[in-house]
Design a protein around this motif. Sequence first.
Motif, mmCIF file in Angstrom:
data_model
loop_
_atom_site.group_PDB
_atom_site.id
_atom_site.type_symbol
_atom_site.label_atom_id
_atom_site.label_comp_id
_atom_site.label_asym_id
_atom_site.label_seq_id
_atom_site.Cartn_x
_atom_site.Cartn_y
_atom_site.Cartn_z
ATOM 1 N N LYS A 178 0.901 -1.117 0.053
ATOM 2 C CA LYS A 178 0.111 -0.062 0.016
ATOM 3 C C LYS A 178 0.776 1.315 0.155
ATOM 4 O O LYS A 178 2.050 1.132 -0.502
ATOM 5 N N GLY A 223 -7.481 -4.796 6.902
ATOM 6 C CA GLY A 223 -6.846 -3.913 7.849
ATOM 7 C C GLY A 223 -7.596 -4.097 9.035
ATOM 8 O O GLY A 223 -7.549 -2.951 10.043
ATOM 9 N N GLU A 261 -11.107 -10.531 -1.326
ATOM 10 C CA GLU A 261 -10.874 -9.778 -0.356
ATOM 11 C C GLU A 261 -11.847 -9.108 0.321
ATOM 12 O O GLU A 261 -12.613 -8.124 -0.365
ATOM 13 N N HIS A 309 -8.238 -3.083 -6.354
ATOM 14 C CA HIS A 309 -8.235 -3.342 -5.163
ATOM 15 C C HIS A 309 -9.524 -2.499 -4.361
ATOM 16 O O HIS A 309 -9.860 -1.493 -4.765
HETATM 17 P P1 PGA Z 1 -4.541 -6.597 5.306
HETATM 18 O O1 PGA Z 1 -4.476 -5.864 3.835
HETATM 19 O O2 PGA Z 1 -3.662 -7.700 5.098
HETATM 20 O O3 PGA Z 1 -3.847 -5.487 5.907
HETATM 21 O O4 PGA Z 1 -5.762 -6.747 5.696
HETATM 22 C C1 PGA Z 1 -4.853 -6.886 2.428
HETATM 23 C C2 PGA Z 1 -4.906 -5.912 1.327
HETATM 24 O O5 PGA Z 1 -5.582 -4.720 1.398
HETATM 25 O O6 PGA Z 1 -4.623 -6.495 0.199
#
Ligand code: PGA
Length: 248
Positions: free
Chosen positions: A11, A171, A165, A94
């Motif tokens: 990110k 997150g 996802e 995403h």
């Molecule tokens: P995370 O993010 O593992 O921090 O939940 C995954 C992503 O957004 O690809």
Amino acid sequence: MRAKLIAGNWKMNGSLAANQDLLLAIGKALGTHHCKVAVCVPSLYLAQVQNLCAASPIVWGAQDLSCHESGAYTGEISATMLRDFGVRYVLVGHSERRHYHGETNELVANKTHRALSAGITPIVCVGETLAQREAGLTADVVKRQLAAVIHANGHCISEIVVAYEPVWAIGTGKTASPAQAQEVHAMLRQQLSAASTQSDRISILYGGSMNAANAASLLWQPDIDGGLVGGASLKATDFLSIVAAASQ
Ligand code: PGA
């Protein structure tokens, strides 16, 4: 049998110094028997990451690309520019791009097409929000997201990677249970096999708070072919534990 893929999604994190420390630590500890490993980094750091990873088994990717080929699109980065830096993967659609930048299913489908045309593997992200899950709309939402990509890319669809996802798991520390994730992955796999005779090649990754503690049970599921890892990809030990879980 599809080899497992663990892809880090950095990110908007990193710095020249931190990237170097992280990649050297991962590279040094990787050893020889491991699954496929990738890092998707801020585009500004691609040249640095290319240099650092050139002699390592880690491949690198970007987090977004333009749907246009070239021209007057200030601030955009094209697929061919990414290609210049040896990019193997690019995240497309995403949920943070869909949410903060208004990316629609059609735009995501066009970006997927652009990546494929440049020989870069798009990691196409799909997933439902908490409200959608609670309203029983998970299947509808993810199928529609994937259908747009299938529609725009025809038989080339066998060259993509899909990442499921759930938005509520990104997150947040809330992971989908292995059974919840498997259920959606199996559905996506069915949708892909109806669209392509070569769908066996398509890896479907899980993403959303994957970490050292929960990776193994997720990666055990028959239709989970790897992980797209955000937060835990920024710490070498955590990322390496997930890679180890995928390399069994
Ligand atoms: P995370 O993010 O593992 O921090 O939940 C995954 C992503 O957004 O690809």
